[in-house]
Design a protein around this motif. Structure first.
Motif, PDB file in Angstrom:
ATOM      1  N   ASP A  47      18.160 -78.817  29.428  1.00  0.00           N
ATOM      2  CA  ASP A  47      17.422 -77.746  29.928  1.00  0.00           C
ATOM      3  C   ASP A  47      16.807 -78.139  31.368  1.00  0.00           C
ATOM      4  N   THR A  48      16.616 -79.498  31.439  1.00  0.00           N
ATOM      5  CA  THR A  48      16.112 -79.812  32.995  1.00  0.00           C
ATOM      6  C   THR A  48      17.316 -79.697  33.864  1.00  0.00           C
ATOM      7  N   LEU A  49      18.357 -80.053  33.392  1.00  0.00           N
ATOM      8  CA  LEU A  49      19.673 -79.930  34.286  1.00  0.00           C
ATOM      9  C   LEU A  49      19.804 -78.250  34.833  1.00  0.00           C
ATOM     10  N   ARG A  50      19.405 -77.285  33.956  1.00  0.00           N
ATOM     11  CA  ARG A  50      19.436 -75.918  34.263  1.00  0.00           C
ATOM     12  C   ARG A  50      18.363 -75.483  35.105  1.00  0.00           C
ATOM     13  N   ARG A  51      17.196 -76.140  34.882  1.00  0.00           N
ATOM     14  CA  ARG A  51      16.071 -75.850  35.515  1.00  0.00           C
ATOM     15  C   ARG A  51      16.143 -76.478  37.161  1.00  0.00           C
ATOM     16  N   TYR A  52      16.803 -77.592  37.128  1.00  0.00           N
ATOM     17  CA  TYR A  52      17.057 -78.142  38.520  1.00  0.00           C
ATOM     18  C   TYR A  52      18.203 -77.122  39.325  1.00  0.00           C
ATOM     19  N   LEU A  53      19.193 -76.912  38.659  1.00  0.00           N
ATOM     20  CA  LEU A  53      20.015 -75.739  39.433  1.00  0.00           C
ATOM     21  C   LEU A  53      19.535 -74.749  39.809  1.00  0.00           C
ATOM     22  N   GLU A  54      18.741 -74.025  38.876  1.00  0.00           N
ATOM     23  CA  GLU A  54      18.098 -72.879  39.402  1.00  0.00           C
ATOM     24  C   GLU A  54      17.137 -73.183  40.420  1.00  0.00           C
ATOM     25  N   PHE A  55      16.479 -74.026  40.458  1.00  0.00           N
ATOM     26  CA  PHE A  55      15.301 -74.693  41.547  1.00  0.00           C
ATOM     27  C   PHE A  55      16.334 -74.568  42.826  1.00  0.00           C
ATOM     28  N   ARG A  56      17.711 -75.247  42.804  1.00  0.00           N
ATOM     29  CA  ARG A  56      18.338 -75.428  43.910  1.00  0.00           C
ATOM     30  C   ARG A  56      19.155 -73.782  44.177  1.00  0.00           C
ATOM     31  N   GLY A  57      18.711 -72.874  43.773  1.00  0.00           N
ATOM     32  CA  GLY A  57      19.448 -71.711  44.067  1.00  0.00           C
ATOM     33  C   GLY A  57      20.491 -71.126  43.266  1.00  0.00           C
ATOM     34  N   TYR A  58      20.824 -71.736  42.351  1.00  0.00           N
ATOM     35  CA  TYR A  58      22.203 -71.186  41.338  1.00  0.00           C
ATOM     36  C   TYR A  58      21.610 -70.324  40.476  1.00  0.00           C
ATOM     37  N   ASP A  59      22.458 -69.467  40.127  1.00  0.00           N
ATOM     38  CA  ASP A  59      22.538 -68.313  39.207  1.00  0.00           C
ATOM     39  C   ASP A  59      23.286 -68.958  37.860  1.00  0.00           C
ATOM     40  N   VAL A  60      22.423 -69.360  36.883  1.00  0.00           N
ATOM     41  CA  VAL A  60      22.883 -70.279  35.774  1.00  0.00           C
ATOM     42  C   VAL A  60      23.125 -69.376  34.293  1.00  0.00           C
ATOM     43  N   ASN A  61      24.046 -69.316  33.970  1.00  0.00           N
ATOM     44  CA  ASN A  61      24.696 -68.830  32.777  1.00  0.00           C
ATOM     45  C   ASN A  61      24.573 -70.017  31.700  1.00  0.00           C
ATOM     46  N   TYR A  62      23.621 -69.925  31.017  1.00  0.00           N
ATOM     47  CA  TYR A  62      23.195 -71.287  30.208  1.00  0.00           C
ATOM     48  C   TYR A  62      23.292 -70.807  28.511  1.00  0.00           C
ATOM     49  N   VAL A  63      24.803 -71.412  28.007  1.00  0.00           N
ATOM     50  CA  VAL A  63      24.752 -70.902  26.595  1.00  0.00           C
ATOM     51  C   VAL A  63      24.817 -72.277  25.611  1.00  0.00           C
ATOM     52  N   SER A  64      24.076 -71.792  24.715  1.00  0.00           N
ATOM     53  CA  SER A  64      24.248 -73.101  23.626  1.00  0.00           C
ATOM     54  C   SER A  64      23.898 -72.464  21.978  1.00  0.00           C
ATOM     55  N   ASN A  65      24.958 -72.862  21.414  1.00  0.00           N
ATOM     56  CA  ASN A  65      25.218 -72.068  20.140  1.00  0.00           C
ATOM     57  C   ASN A  65      24.223 -72.749  19.052  1.00  0.00           C
ATOM     58  N   PHE A  66      24.105 -72.065  17.979  1.00  0.00           N
ATOM     59  CA  PHE A  66      23.744 -72.504  16.856  1.00  0.00           C
ATOM     60  C   PHE A  66      25.028 -72.642  15.656  1.00  0.00           C
ATOM     61  N   THR A  67      25.267 -73.579  15.345  1.00  0.00           N
ATOM     62  CA  THR A  67      26.346 -73.870  14.154  1.00  0.00           C
ATOM     63  C   THR A  67      25.749 -73.408  12.615  1.00  0.00           C
ATOM     64  N   ASP A  68      25.884 -72.136  12.459  1.00  0.00           N
ATOM     65  CA  ASP A  68      25.177 -71.620  11.220  1.00  0.00           C
ATOM     66  C   ASP A  68      26.267 -71.378   9.871  1.00  0.00           C
ATOM     67  N   VAL A  69      27.573 -71.852  10.102  1.00  0.00           N
ATOM     68  CA  VAL A  69      28.304 -72.162   8.727  1.00  0.00           C
ATOM     69  C   VAL A  69      28.834 -73.424   8.840  1.00  0.00           C
ATOM     70  N   ASP A  70      28.693 -74.221   7.916  1.00  0.00           N
ATOM     71  CA  ASP A  70      28.940 -75.645   7.910  1.00  0.00           C
ATOM     72  C   ASP A  70      28.665 -76.280   6.341  1.00  0.00           C
ATOM     73  N   ASP A  71      29.322 -77.308   6.003  1.00  0.00           N
ATOM     74  CA  ASP A  71      29.143 -78.060   4.519  1.00  0.00           C
ATOM     75  C   ASP A  71      27.702 -78.220   4.504  1.00  0.00           C
ATOM     76  N   LYS A  72      27.162 -78.690   5.490  1.00  0.00           N
ATOM     77  CA  LYS A  72      25.541 -79.332   5.017  1.00  0.00           C
ATOM     78  C   LYS A  72      24.768 -77.973   4.714  1.00  0.00           C
ATOM     79  N   ILE A  73      25.029 -76.802   5.542  1.00  0.00           N
ATOM     80  CA  ILE A  73      24.305 -75.479   5.312  1.00  0.00           C
ATOM     81  C   ILE A  73      24.695 -74.921   4.098  1.00  0.00           C
TER      82      ILE A  73
END
Length: 478
Positions: A47-73
Motif C-alpha cells: 500500500d505504501t509502494l502504491r502511495r509513493y508511486l502516486e506521490f511521484r505522479g504515476y497513475d497506479v492500477n493496484y490489484v489485490s485479490n481475495f482467494t475465496d475458494v480453497d481447502d481451508k474455506i
C-alpha cells in the motif's frame, strides 16, 4: 526509483511498461478467518509502494485479490455447517474492516476467484491447446518441463527439484495414485469432492488450482505484462514460480518485469503458529494497540528484512509514533491560532533553504527500494527541525507550510497519521475534567504533590492525558 527485483537479485531502475502508469498485482489473503499479523505486512508495505508511486505522479492500477475458494474455506464452512460462500463473504468484509483500520487503501480492483471462473477455464484451454497442459480423469496438469524458464524466480534448478520429488513420485506410482506425466507437474483444474463448491468445465465439474487464479485475475485487470508483482517471500516458490510458468506459456510474453517480496514476520523470534500459541490476528492486536502503531511498526524496517514482533518493539513503535503525533499537534495548534502574521524573512529563509533538504532525503530513501525505515528517520529529523524553529511567536502561515510538508510525507505517502483522532467529549465530562485540572493546579500551588499525582492518575483512568505547558495545562483523550 530503484527496486530490488527478486528475479534478477539486484536493484533495478523502475521503468514501467507504459510511461506514467504502473500496474501492480499483490497476492491477497485466503479468506477463511480474520487476517493475522503476518498478512498485515504485505498489505501495509505494498500500500505504501502504491502511495509513493502516486506521490511521484504515476497513475497506479493496484490489484489485490481475495482467494475465496480453497481447502481451508471449505473445511471451515463444513465445520460451521454453512455454504463456503458464506464464510468467504464474511471474512472478506472483516478483512476490509482491518485494512481500513490499518489505513490500507482499497485496491483499484479486489477480484474474487469465484467470480472469474470462465476466464480461468479459458486459460486452461489455451495451455492445453499449446501443449503445456493435459487432462487425466478430470484433472488438468501443467507440463512443467514444457516451460524452459521454470525455476528462474526462485533460482531453483529443475533437475534438483526432480530429485527431491523422486521418492514421493515412486510411492505414488506404487500405490497407483499418480496420474502425472512428471512429478513436477502441478494442478490447473481439479474435480470436485463431496461437499465442495464446483463449476462446469470441459474436463470435469470442479474448481481451479490456486496458482491459476492469480495468473488469470492479473491478466484480466492489468494486462499480459505486469509492472510489479508483489507478495510475501513465502510465495516465491511454488506459487509465484508456477504463476510465471503458466502465464508466460499462455500469453507468450513476460509475466512481470519486477518482483517484490517482503521478509518474514516472527513473533518473539519464533515462527508464528497456532501450536506455539503465538498466532495473533490483526483484530486481536488492535484491541491492545492503536492500528497506527502497527502500521508504524511494519514500516520501521526495510520491507525485505525479517521483522520480529514483540511487546518491547511494539512499545518502541508506540513511542516513535507519539513523537510524530506530538510534532504534528504542536504545528496544528500554531496554525489554529491564525495570528495573521506574515511569514518573516527568517522563516522564509528556512522554507527556501532548509525544508527542501528533508523532502529530498525522504525521496532518496523511498527511491532506494522503498526504504521506509530511513524515510521515517527523515521524518523524525523534520520534527526536530520544526520543534526547534517554531514557538508561540511563529507565524501561522510558516507553521502551515511545515505542517503541510510533514502531512504529505508521513500521512499521504507512508499512511502514518500526524494528528490523533480524538473522541468527542460531552459537556458534562469536559466540565469534570476542567474541575479536576483546576484542583490539581491548586494542589501544586499548595505543594500537595501527592494529591496532584492522584488527580493525574484519576484523569488517566478516565482516558485523559494532561500536559503542563507555558500556556497552561492542556488535555486530550488518549
Amino acid at each position: 526509483m530503484k527496486i530490488f527485483n527478486t528475479l534478477t537479485r539486484q536493484k533495478e531502475e523502475f521503468k514501467p511498461v507504459t510511461p506514467g502508469k504502473a500496474g501492480i498485482y499483490v497476492c491477497g489473503p485466503t479468506v477463511y478467518d480474520f487476517i493475522h499479523i503476518g498478512n498485515a505486512r504485505p498489505m501495509i508495505v505494498f500500500d505504501t509502494l502504491r502511495r509513493y508511486l502516486e506521490f511521484r505522479g504515476y497513475d497506479v492500477n493496484y490489484v489485490s485479490n481475495f482467494t475465496d475458494v480453497d481447502d481451508k474455506i471449505i473445511r471451515r464452512a463444513n465445520e460451521d455447517g454453512v455454504d463456503s460462500l458464506v464464510i468467504s463473504e464474511r471474512y472478506i468484509a472483516e478483512c476490509k474492516k482491518d485494512m481500513e483500520a490499518l489505513n490500507v487503501r482499497p485496491a483499484t480492483t479486489h477480484p474474487q476467484a469465484t467470480k472469474e471462473i470462465p476466464d480461468m477455464i479459458e486459460m486452461v484451454q489455451q495451455l492445453i491447446d499449446k501443449g503445456h497442459a493435459y487432462a487425466v480423469n478430470g484433472t488438468v496438469y501443467f507440463r512443467t518441463r514444457s516451460f524452459p524458464g521454470y525455476g528462474k524466480l526462485s533460482h531453483k534448478n529443475i533437475d534438483d527439484l526432480e530429485s527431491g520429488h523422486r521418492d514421493e513420485a515412486h510411492q505414488l506410482k506404487v500405490s497407483g495414485e499418480d496420474e502425472k506425466e512428471d512429478p513436477l507437474d502441478f494442478v490447473l483444474w481439479k474435480p470436485k469432492k463431496e461437499g465442495e463448491p464446483s463449476w462446469e468445465s470441459p474436463w470435469s465439474e470442479g474448481r481451479p488450482g490456486w496458482h491459476l487464479e492469480c495468473s488469470v485475475m492479473s491478466r484480466k485487470y492489468i494486462g499480459g505484462t505486469l509492472d510489479i508483482h508483489a507478495g510475501g517471500e513465502d510465495l516465491i516458490f511454488p506459487h509465484h514460480e508456477n504463476e510465471i510458468a503458466q502465464s508466460e506459456a499462455a500469453n507468450d510474453q513476460t509475466f512481470s518485469n519486477y518482483w517484490m517480496h517482503n521478509g518474514f514476520l516472527k513473533i518473539d523470534n519464533e515462527k508464528m503458529s497456532k501450536s506455539l500459541g503465538n498466532f495473533f490476528t490483526v483484530r486481536e492486536i488492535c484491541e491492545k494497540y492503536d492500528p497506527q502503531v502497527i502500521r508504524f511498526f511494519m514500516l520501521s524496517a526495510q520491507y525485505r528484512s525479517p521483522l520480529n514482533f514483540s511487546a518491547e518493539l511494539i512499545e518502541s513503535a508506540k513511542n516513535g509514533l507519539e513523537r510524530i503525533l506530538n510534532g504534528g499537534k504542536k504545528l496544528e495548534e500554531i496554525v489554529a491560532k491564525e495570528n495573521g502574521k506574515e511569514i518573516s524573512e527568517a522563516e522564509q529563509q528556512l522554507l527556501d533553504t532548509e525544508l527542501p533538504k528533508y523532502v529530498e532525503r525522504f525521496d532518496a530513501a523511498m527511491d532506494d527500494d522503498l526504504n521506509t525505515a530511513d524515510a521515517i528517520s527523515v521524518i523524525f529529523e523534520l520534527i526536530r527541525f520544526t520543534n526547534a524553529n517554531t514557538d508561540e511567536n511563529s507565524s501561522s502561515a510558516f507553521a502551515k507550510k511545515l505542517y503541510d510538508t510533514l502531512f504529505t510525507l508521513s500521512d499521504t505517502v507512508l499512511g502514518i497519521h500526524i494528528t490523533r483522532e480524538e473522541a468527542a467529549v460531552s459537556d458534562d465530562e469536559a466540565a469534570k475534567i476542567e474541575a479536576l485540572i483546576a484542583e490539581r493546579t491548586a494542589a501544586k500551588k499548595e505543594k500537595n504533590f501527592a494529591r496532584a499525582d492522584e488527580i493525574r492518575d484519576e484523569l488517566k483512568a478516565m482516558g485523559i492525558e494532561i500536559k503542563d505547558t507555558r500556556e497552561g495545562v492542556k488535555w486530550q483523550r488518549i
